[in-house]
Design an enzyme around this catalytic site. Structure first.
Site, PDB file in Angstrom:
ATOM      1  N   TYR A 176      12.394  -1.707  -3.766  1.00 12.82           N
ATOM      2  CA  TYR A 176      12.118  -0.277  -3.882  1.00 12.82           C
ATOM      3  C   TYR A 176      13.365   0.443  -4.390  1.00 12.82           C
ATOM      4  CZ  TYR A 176       7.732  -0.483  -1.218  1.00 12.82           C
ATOM      5  OH  TYR A 176       6.443  -0.732  -0.813  1.00 12.82           O
ATOM      6  N   ARG A 222       0.850  -1.194   0.000  1.00 14.85           N
ATOM      7  CA  ARG A 222       0.000   0.000   0.000  1.00 14.85           C
ATOM      8  C   ARG A 222       0.879   1.235   0.000  1.00 14.85           C
ATOM      9  NH1 ARG A 222      -3.233  -2.424   4.956  1.00 14.85           N
ATOM     10  NH2 ARG A 222      -1.077  -3.106   5.234  1.00 14.85           N
ATOM     11  N   ASP A 247       2.294   5.019  -0.181  1.00 15.44           N
ATOM     12  CA  ASP A 247       1.828   6.264   0.437  1.00 15.44           C
ATOM     13  C   ASP A 247       1.554   7.347  -0.602  1.00 15.44           C
ATOM     14  OD1 ASP A 247       1.870   5.689   3.239  1.00 15.44           O
ATOM     15  OD2 ASP A 247       4.063   5.668   3.138  1.00 15.44           O
ATOM     16  N   ARG A 266      11.685   5.156   3.651  1.00 14.29           N
ATOM     17  CA  ARG A 266      11.864   6.605   3.716  1.00 14.29           C
ATOM     18  C   ARG A 266      12.557   7.026   5.012  1.00 14.29           C
ATOM     19  NH1 ARG A 266       5.965   8.639   2.586  1.00 14.29           N
ATOM     20  NH2 ARG A 266       6.887  10.654   3.119  1.00 14.29           N
TER      21      ARG A 266
END
Lengths: 270, 270
Positions: free
Chosen positions: B117, B56, B58, B204
């Site tokens: 990622y 999911r 952001d 992050r």
């Protein structure tokens, strides 16, 4: 070469821009162009004369390393010139990456000894989401091996009339193509084109022709035949502007290089 | 796992999207989200139930390879499902790259054995023009070597409480980080993060902490100490969403792979 306006300093600017929505580099009346945005920012600093670019990119074409000469009055530090121009160009997608004082007699266009372009094709069914306006979207898979083989027939010194735009203003259609490499990265085809200079639309016309080979519509040998014909009607269509990016301009001495090899021995991009 | 709605076929979708302007993957009332756009397109084809995503993402986070399960009535060819969804999602910057029939019991989230990622930092003075909304803009040069060295102290199986968002809903803060590589390409820093799964904001928060090391504000050893503290207040800030992209989700058998190794032995992306 235009004379240096009196009481000014010439600055070499390294520019990055997203060409989407702009009518190209060159000032054209009231149309939004890269030159008009840059000169409007320069005017805030007292810039008295038009800027000169190494290459006049077309509408929709991008640049990661366009090189421009701008004259400004006074003796501003290079870093202040860069930051002030970037401030005044907001919110346009145009930035000055680096600034350095231009040597006497240096001209971004005529002093250049090479131009490096990159052309990107996305060859898949789904339209681009992340690279919208950055790639030419071709709906069917292209044969990169055939495109690379055909590209090699364009290398060297030739009359490139077959790949020249009707409105091209160059005196001679003869150019020397140093590199034309076609490679795949996932769903993307990347074409690197390098020459001392290119004719108007030459890169896009070469790419549009290679795409015919990649799609199986033309045999590999047809590209060399199109070149030899010296007839624009014998080559393929012009590939879309959004896939093209001016990556860098080459000079005998890199004006933006760090260290004593630089024309100034000074690095401004801290 | 949710039950398969009766009289439907489950489809595995490979999604690419530009997260700019979206409130993330997950449906949130009337806010624009990736899920709401995809499900609105699915509804045109009779989709009776919510879609499930592998991760999911952001608000503002992008995906090149998000994987989603969607149930549709009837027996449409996979290519028609893909093209119809893409047609109905226009002009949003969301596309279905590939579609394949999902095997029984397959779930994009719980069947996944890896997430990859990529995080991009532009560390130069001039704001991004070509990569606006795609990179985190940091105004000063970062030390990539120090960041890479510090990153290695996060590899392996650890309690990642220090890098976990306050609202993270995972039962355990323990994760196994398989790869965290920091490299430079010109004015850009690229960070590749791979794990079976990540905590909310983990990538992050790790990047925001490494940036402190890159800026010289933290010594390399402080990153391992922040991890050992198991305290969110001991790690650095959350890096900007726009630099993050979900590149791919890994399964034991790649549902989108060509050839007999695929779960279907069928390639749908022609």
């Amino acid at each position: 070469l235009p004379d240096k306006p009196p009481d000014t300093q010439g600055w070499a600017l390294l520019l990055e821009y997203d060409g989407t929505g702009f009518a190209g580099w060159q000032r054209q009346g009231q149309l939004p162009t890269i030159q008009s945005v840059l000169e409007a920012a320069g005017a805030k600093l007292g810039c008295p004369a038009p800027c000169i670019a190494a290459g006049r990119t077309d509408a929709g074409v991008h640049a990661a390393g366009q090189v421009v000469l701008m004259h400004l009055p006074g003796r501003l530090p290079a870093i202040r010139v860069r930051d002030a121009l970037n401030y005044h160009m907001k919110p346009h997608s145009i930035v000055v990456r680096e600034v350095t004082a231009a040597p006497a007699g240096w001209n971004p266009r005529f002093s250049a000894i090479g131009r490096h372009y990159r052309y990107r094709i996305l060859d898949r069914r789904a339209r681009p989401a992340l690279d919208r306006n950055r790639v030419w979207h071709v709906h069917h898979r292209l044969d990169v091996g055939a495109m690379q083989e055909a590209a090699q027939s364009l290398l060297g010194r030739h009359d490139f009339t077959s790949f020249r735009a009707a409105g091209c203003q160059a005196k001679s259609p003869v150019r020397t193509l140093d590199r034309l490499d076609v490679t795949r990265s996932g769903d993307e085809i990347i074409i690197i084109a390098e020459a001392r200079s290119f004719l108007h639309h030459q890169v896009r016309n070469m790419v549009g022709t290679l795409a015919l080979v990649g799609a199986g519509k033309w045999p590999v040998a047809a590209v060399g035949e199109a070149l030899a014909a010296q007839d624009r009607r014998r080559a393929g269509p012009t590939a879309a502007a959004e896939g093209l990016c001016l990556m860098s301009v080459v000079y005998d001495v890199d004006p933006f290089a760090k260290g004593p090899g630089s024309c100034l021995g000074q690095r401004v991009n801290v």
